[in-house]
Design an enzyme around this catalytic site. Sequence first.
Site, PDB file in Angstrom:
ATOM      1  N   PHE A 131      -7.213   7.331   1.779  1.00 61.10           N
ATOM      2  CA  PHE A 131      -6.759   7.532   0.405  1.00 61.10           C
ATOM      3  C   PHE A 131      -7.513   8.727  -0.179  1.00 61.10           C
ATOM      4  O   PHE A 131      -8.742   8.796  -0.071  1.00 61.10           O
ATOM      5  CB  PHE A 131      -7.036   6.261  -0.412  1.00 61.10           C
ATOM      6  CG  PHE A 131      -6.378   6.262  -1.754  1.00 61.10           C
ATOM      7  CD1 PHE A 131      -5.053   5.879  -1.891  1.00 61.10           C
ATOM      8  CD2 PHE A 131      -7.069   6.650  -2.881  1.00 61.10           C
ATOM      9  CE1 PHE A 131      -4.439   5.885  -3.140  1.00 61.10           C
ATOM     10  CE2 PHE A 131      -6.460   6.656  -4.134  1.00 61.10           C
ATOM     11  CZ  PHE A 131      -5.141   6.270  -4.259  1.00 61.10           C
ATOM     12  N   ASP A 202     -13.499   0.441   2.539  1.00 62.41           N
ATOM     13  CA  ASP A 202     -12.735   0.353   1.301  1.00 62.41           C
ATOM     14  C   ASP A 202     -11.701  -0.759   1.491  1.00 62.41           C
ATOM     15  O   ASP A 202     -10.849  -0.678   2.380  1.00 62.41           O
ATOM     16  CB  ASP A 202     -12.065   1.701   1.002  1.00 62.41           C
ATOM     17  CG  ASP A 202     -11.373   1.718  -0.359  1.00 62.41           C
ATOM     18  OD1 ASP A 202     -10.935   0.649  -0.808  1.00 62.41           O
ATOM     19  OD2 ASP A 202     -11.277   2.806  -0.955  1.00 62.41           O
ATOM     20  N   TYR A 227      -7.195  -4.375  -9.373  1.00 61.17           N
ATOM     21  CA  TYR A 227      -5.849  -4.428  -9.974  1.00 61.17           C
ATOM     22  C   TYR A 227      -4.727  -4.543  -8.962  1.00 61.17           C
ATOM     23  O   TYR A 227      -3.574  -4.599  -9.330  1.00 61.17           O
ATOM     24  CB  TYR A 227      -5.615  -3.209 -10.873  1.00 61.17           C
ATOM     25  CG  TYR A 227      -5.911  -1.866 -10.234  1.00 61.17           C
ATOM     26  CD1 TYR A 227      -4.998  -1.261  -9.398  1.00 61.17           C
ATOM     27  CD2 TYR A 227      -7.119  -1.217 -10.478  1.00 61.17           C
ATOM     28  CE1 TYR A 227      -5.277  -0.034  -8.812  1.00 61.17           C
ATOM     29  CE2 TYR A 227      -7.406   0.010  -9.893  1.00 61.17           C
ATOM     30  CZ  TYR A 227      -6.482   0.597  -9.061  1.00 61.17           C
ATOM     31  OH  TYR A 227      -6.760   1.795  -8.474  1.00 61.17           O
ATOM     32  N   LYS A 228      -5.046  -4.558  -7.668  1.00 61.82           N
ATOM     33  CA  LYS A 228      -3.998  -4.644  -6.660  1.00 61.82           C
ATOM     34  C   LYS A 228      -3.743  -6.122  -6.341  1.00 61.82           C
ATOM     35  O   LYS A 228      -3.280  -6.857  -7.190  1.00 61.82           O
ATOM     36  CB  LYS A 228      -4.394  -3.799  -5.451  1.00 61.82           C
ATOM     37  CG  LYS A 228      -4.420  -2.302  -5.828  1.00 61.82           C
ATOM     38  CD  LYS A 228      -4.920  -1.396  -4.741  1.00 61.82           C
ATOM     39  CE  LYS A 228      -4.825   0.062  -5.200  1.00 61.82           C
ATOM     40  NZ  LYS A 228      -5.595   0.987  -4.361  1.00 61.82           N
ATOM     41  N   ARG A 376       7.414   2.348   0.330  1.00 65.99           N
ATOM     42  CA  ARG A 376       6.378   1.343   0.574  1.00 65.99           C
ATOM     43  C   ARG A 376       6.732   0.052  -0.147  1.00 65.99           C
ATOM     44  O   ARG A 376       7.037   0.060  -1.343  1.00 65.99           O
ATOM     45  CB  ARG A 376       5.036   1.882   0.069  1.00 65.99           C
ATOM     46  CG  ARG A 376       3.872   0.967   0.387  1.00 65.99           C
ATOM     47  CD  ARG A 376       2.560   1.592  -0.014  1.00 65.99           C
ATOM     48  NE  ARG A 376       2.355   1.550  -1.451  1.00 65.99           N
ATOM     49  CZ  ARG A 376       1.190   1.797  -2.048  1.00 65.99           C
ATOM     50  NH1 ARG A 376       0.133   2.135  -1.325  1.00 65.99           N
ATOM     51  NH2 ARG A 376       1.069   1.734  -3.354  1.00 65.99           N
TER      52      ARG A 376
END
Length: 417
Positions: A131, A202, A227-228, A376
């Site tokens: 990322f 991560d 928040y995921k 995705r």
Amino acid sequence: MAPAHLPTSRAAAAALDVHDPLASFRARFYLPEGVIYLDGNSLGPLPGAARQRLAQVVEAEWGEGLIRSWNAAGWIELPRRIGDKLARLIGAQPGEVIVADSTSINLFKVLAGALALRPGRRRIVSERDNFPTDLYMAQGLIELIGGGHELRLVEADEIGDAMDEDTAVVMLTHVNYRDGRMHDMAAVTRRAHACGALVIWDLAHSAGAVPVNLNGAQADFAVGCGYKYLNGGPGAPAFVFVARRHQADFRQPLAGWLGHAQPFAFETDYRPAEGIARALCGTPPILSLAALECGVDIALEAPMSAVRAKSLALTDLFIALVEQRCASHGLRLVTPREPDRRGSQVCFAHPNAFPIMQALIARGVIGDFRAPDILRFGFAPLFVRYVDAWDAAHILADVLDARAWDRPEFHRRAKVT
Ligand SMILES: *Cc1c(COP(=O)(O)O)cnc(C)c1O
């Protein structure tokens, strides 16, 4: 060909939902009518409990309690309390995880701390397809330190060979954001340790979605998002893990007052707090923490073995249906078929991925587009149903069959994609 155990009709998919041991979790979230939400890996939905809890924190704790609430309502304990809860989800011990800041900032802290634990070694190994924020934070830190460190970027299958006696840190994302590939955390960590390097994981696309055992893998450091899959709300604070064995020697450069041994002594000189608290920097965002705690509490109620089993079943089903129904449209699966290498998402590459996703969103199937050409779909097992996977695949087929994506409004790009 669909694997034999997959449902072959919508009714059969609905029957799987009836027998789903996680079925009751869906009612814990607010999900708007007419939406199939396959983006819980980017922003989890609103837990009903968070709505009530936020109202209480705003009105009673902030409104009435005012500054007294730091003690009376336990606000000051929240980063540690939620960290201890999260530890149970990711194979850590109480006192090894704390909630603070963003994933980017926590990565900066642990990377700086890890480099300082490996003086004389100059190399940071990561994946070219990591990322971007992880790579950017490393680049910024290298520039700031000015010590001649090098960020060596390789392909996923070259990581083992890229590690050597000059490698200080191996910094990887456990589940790749773009294609859903999952690393073998224990094997990579073992290999890094064998050459004397430290590892930072991560867990942005792992925590709450796939089994994680940081201590089982002997991981050194980890960071991750609130928040995921943890459903903590937009911009929810992130978490940071520092293995107990490193804590006494761990120093991080964002030496804010709440990471001080005695913040309220207001001393002139910084002295790090004992333990994980030294990873803190400034004042915690209480409203955001209160919401995050609701999401974490729900995740802790769900047995991870059931979460993983359903995640694999949903992603298997979606892959099989899309490959059956959309075979002529040139979608290319980029997510691994092997269950042990797959996170909780399914991604297909297509040259028109952007307008296709906009057309899907217009039909109520919310996934996302990741540049340059990826569709995705996240499968968060706590609220996505088997019928959702079924319907989403069929709506995708409709959109492709009718070329419904080929309209000017679906080609227009907004600021956030
Ligand atoms: C989502 C994500 C981030 C986000 O970092 P923020 O600081 O919260 O913006 C970081 N790393 C990975 C791998 C991610 O998927």
